[in-house]
Design a protein around this motif. Structure first.
Motif, PDB file in Angstrom:
ATOM      1  N   THR A  31      52.886  46.021  58.091  1.00  0.00           N
ATOM      2  CA  THR A  31      53.598  45.648  59.184  1.00  0.00           C
ATOM      3  C   THR A  31      54.121  44.414  59.368  1.00  0.00           C
ATOM      4  O   THR A  31      53.195  43.281  59.524  1.00  0.00           O
ATOM      5  CB  THR A  31      53.018  45.967  60.390  1.00  0.00           C
ATOM      6  OG1 THR A  31      52.568  47.382  60.724  1.00  0.00           O
ATOM      7  CG2 THR A  31      53.930  46.248  61.683  1.00  0.00           C
ATOM      8  N   LEU A  32      55.421  43.851  59.444  1.00  0.00           N
ATOM      9  CA  LEU A  32      55.966  42.570  59.488  1.00  0.00           C
ATOM     10  C   LEU A  32      56.244  42.244  60.888  1.00  0.00           C
ATOM     11  O   LEU A  32      57.176  43.133  61.468  1.00  0.00           O
ATOM     12  CB  LEU A  32      57.310  42.603  58.552  1.00  0.00           C
ATOM     13  CG  LEU A  32      57.837  41.352  58.157  1.00  0.00           C
ATOM     14  CD1 LEU A  32      56.858  40.086  57.890  1.00  0.00           C
ATOM     15  CD2 LEU A  32      58.830  41.398  57.296  1.00  0.00           C
ATOM     16  N   TRP A  33      55.982  41.324  61.330  1.00  0.00           N
ATOM     17  CA  TRP A  33      56.350  40.711  62.808  1.00  0.00           C
ATOM     18  C   TRP A  33      57.487  39.698  62.550  1.00  0.00           C
ATOM     19  O   TRP A  33      57.498  38.748  61.934  1.00  0.00           O
ATOM     20  CB  TRP A  33      55.196  40.157  63.667  1.00  0.00           C
ATOM     21  CG  TRP A  33      55.842  39.566  64.864  1.00  0.00           C
ATOM     22  CD1 TRP A  33      55.968  40.167  65.937  1.00  0.00           C
ATOM     23  CD2 TRP A  33      56.245  38.254  65.313  1.00  0.00           C
ATOM     24  NE1 TRP A  33      56.471  39.620  66.915  1.00  0.00           N
ATOM     25  CE2 TRP A  33      56.310  38.330  66.585  1.00  0.00           C
ATOM     26  CE3 TRP A  33      56.019  37.037  64.534  1.00  0.00           C
ATOM     27  CZ2 TRP A  33      56.856  37.225  67.249  1.00  0.00           C
ATOM     28  CZ3 TRP A  33      56.493  35.873  65.281  1.00  0.00           C
ATOM     29  CH2 TRP A  33      56.811  36.104  66.470  1.00  0.00           C
ATOM     30  N   ALA A  34      58.743  40.123  63.344  1.00  0.00           N
ATOM     31  CA  ALA A  34      59.873  39.174  63.331  1.00  0.00           C
ATOM     32  C   ALA A  34      60.075  38.685  64.485  1.00  0.00           C
ATOM     33  O   ALA A  34      59.997  39.622  65.642  1.00  0.00           O
ATOM     34  CB  ALA A  34      61.047  39.935  62.709  1.00  0.00           C
ATOM     35  N   ARG A  35      60.470  37.533  64.725  1.00  0.00           N
ATOM     36  CA  ARG A  35      60.733  36.896  66.412  1.00  0.00           C
ATOM     37  C   ARG A  35      61.980  37.811  66.846  1.00  0.00           C
ATOM     38  O   ARG A  35      62.016  38.315  67.988  1.00  0.00           O
ATOM     39  CB  ARG A  35      61.211  35.572  66.235  1.00  0.00           C
ATOM     40  CG  ARG A  35      59.917  34.725  66.489  1.00  0.00           C
ATOM     41  CD  ARG A  35      60.418  33.381  66.924  1.00  0.00           C
ATOM     42  NE  ARG A  35      61.150  32.674  66.054  1.00  0.00           N
ATOM     43  CZ  ARG A  35      61.291  31.412  65.911  1.00  0.00           C
ATOM     44  NH1 ARG A  35      60.835  30.592  67.008  1.00  0.00           N
ATOM     45  NH2 ARG A  35      61.953  30.673  64.894  1.00  0.00           N
ATOM     46  N   ARG A  36      62.999  38.211  66.077  1.00  0.00           N
ATOM     47  CA  ARG A  36      63.996  38.863  66.650  1.00  0.00           C
ATOM     48  C   ARG A  36      64.012  40.458  66.513  1.00  0.00           C
ATOM     49  O   ARG A  36      63.745  40.808  65.320  1.00  0.00           O
ATOM     50  CB  ARG A  36      65.314  38.306  65.909  1.00  0.00           C
ATOM     51  CG  ARG A  36      65.700  36.975  66.287  1.00  0.00           C
ATOM     52  CD  ARG A  36      67.336  36.570  65.985  1.00  0.00           C
ATOM     53  NE  ARG A  36      67.690  36.982  64.596  1.00  0.00           N
ATOM     54  CZ  ARG A  36      68.353  37.932  64.389  1.00  0.00           C
ATOM     55  NH1 ARG A  36      68.990  38.848  65.313  1.00  0.00           N
ATOM     56  NH2 ARG A  36      68.793  38.287  63.280  1.00  0.00           N
ATOM     57  N   PRO A  37      64.368  41.285  67.686  1.00  0.00           N
ATOM     58  CA  PRO A  37      64.039  42.619  67.600  1.00  0.00           C
ATOM     59  C   PRO A  37      65.064  43.101  66.449  1.00  0.00           C
ATOM     60  O   PRO A  37      64.911  44.156  65.796  1.00  0.00           O
ATOM     61  CB  PRO A  37      64.363  43.045  69.061  1.00  0.00           C
ATOM     62  CG  PRO A  37      64.240  41.831  69.934  1.00  0.00           C
ATOM     63  CD  PRO A  37      64.332  40.616  69.072  1.00  0.00           C
TER      64      PRO A  37
END
Ligand SMILES: NC(=O)C1=CN([C@@H]2O[C@H](COP(=O)(O)OP(=O)(O)OC[C@H]3O[C@@H](n4cnc5c(N)ncnc54)[C@H](O)[C@@H]3O)[C@@H](O)[C@H]2O)C=CC1
Ligand SMILES: O=C(CO)COP(=O)(O)O
Length: 337
Positions: free
Chosen positions: A28-34
């Motif tokens: 799973t990659l977390w990105a700041r922008r949805p």
């Protein structure tokens, strides 16, 4: 049982390493922008940083930090160095005990002068910590060119377990127990790459570039050894390997900054025109503080710092370097010199 990987930071390198891991294990990659997270999950593309590259269908992204982290077995941090501590503090609330933390970040924290693995130990004590580093330009790896990296961890068994999560047919992962040396190799080469870019921007030749790389390696080794790195590490992938890639590649952001400085642009206009991080700019100041404290001569890094932060021009920097006395080439590197 599958090992679940969470990668924090969906810039060029976080996305690339998440793509490597997703081929082996649930990631799973977390990105700041949805919106970016949505694009990565549904279109398998990162339009902000890697618009021309397809990502694996299996890679899932989210902008919900708790969702990314709560079940993970391995945490990978890919946030630039000045945001690293803040991001990790947010992650810490959701992280299960003893989950290994791997840093991909090649910079030092302004103020504390800490390496990222030191910040990990401070913010989430008790978690095994390592760094994945080496000559790894993100876009080349996504384009399918072969590359090699080092998983550096104190604990060789944990390093071996993590090796397999990132390995691919075209991505070789070695191990090394020298976390300090491997981490500093990645940090310090960014500063030297700015100098190499400056030389190119000034129209210097291949001999000049080779001299900057080699004398740069002497500076990296001097400070790296003074701070506890193993001498041999600096001739490995995390040292010389990454230095060559970054000083010679047109894809390197640090070299790019240097090249534009060499052509006469100001640091502020160069940074304003980039949407990606060039760690060597801020790190150069921290590096010179550490060099001063440890009595290490780092003339190339000093000139990079002066050009980035004190208004010196690239031409003045090179003129100054050429006027210096030249002593033994291994001074400060070989123990007897
Ligand atoms: N791009 C490359 O080829 C490689 C980069 N690295 C290193 O990886 C690190 C990350 O670099 P890239 O992914 O290339 O950078 P990038 O500039 O492409 O992306 C940075 C990412 O971090 C996020 N970010 C920035 N500040 C943040 C903060 N305060 N909190 C949370 N997220 C934040 C941004 O939104 C973005 O997603 C750097 O230290 C770089 O030196 C290492 C090896 C290769
Ligand atoms: O670290 C890198 C390659 O190993 C990337 O270098 P840049 O940050 O200069 O693009």
């Amino acid at each position: 049982m599958d090992i679940r990987v969470a990668v924090i930071g969906a810039g060029s390198w976080g996305t690339t390493v998440a793509a490597l891991a997703a081929r082996n294990t649930p990631t799973t990659l977390w990105a700041r922008r949805p919106e970016l997270a949505e694009q990565i999950t549904t279109e398998h593309r990162n339009g902000d940083y890697l618009p021309d590259h397809d990502l694996p269908d299996a890679l899932v992204a989210t902008a919900d930090l708790e969702e990314a982290v709560r079940d993970c077995d391995v945490l990978v941090m890919a946030v630039p160095s000045q945001g690293f501590r803040g991001a990790l503090e947010d992650v810490a609330e959701h992280l299960r005990p003893w989950v290994p933390v791997v840093s991909l970040t090649k910079g030092l924290e302004i103020g504390t002068r800490m390496r990222m693995s030191e910040i990990v130990t401070e913010v989430v004590p008790g978690h095994p910590v390592g760094v994945l580093t080496g000559p790894n330009l993100a876009k080349e790896i996504l384009a399918g060119h072969a590359a090699a990296a080092v998983m550096a961890m104190d604990d060789h068994n944990v390093a071996q377990a993590l090796q397999g999560l990132f390995r691919g047919e075209l991505f070789r992962v070695y191990t090394n127990e020298d976390v300090v040396g491997c981490e500093l190799g990645g940090v310090l080469k960014n500063v030297i790459a700015i100098a190499a870019g400056m030389a190119d921007g000034l129209g210097a030749g291949d001999n000049t570039r080779a001299a900057v790389i080699t004398r740069g390696l002497a500076e990296i080794s001097r400070l790296g050894i003074a701070l506890g790195g193993e001498p041999f590490t600096f001739s490995g992938l995390a040292g010389m390997g990454d230095l060559i890639a970054t000083c010679t590649s047109t894809q390197s952001r640090n070299r790019h900054v240097g090249e534009r400085l060499g052509r006469g642009e100001s640091i502020d206009e160069i940074i304003a025109a980039m949407n990606m991080v060039a760690e060597g700019v801020k790190t150069s100041r921290v590096v010179m503080e550490l060099a001063g404290e440890n009595g290490c001569e780092m003339p190339i890094a000093a000139e990079v710092e002066a050009v980035c932060h004190e208004g010196r021009t690239a031409l003045e920097a090179y003129t100054g370097l050429l006027k210096r006395d030249s002593g033994h080439e291994l001074a400060g590197v070989r123990p007897d010199l």
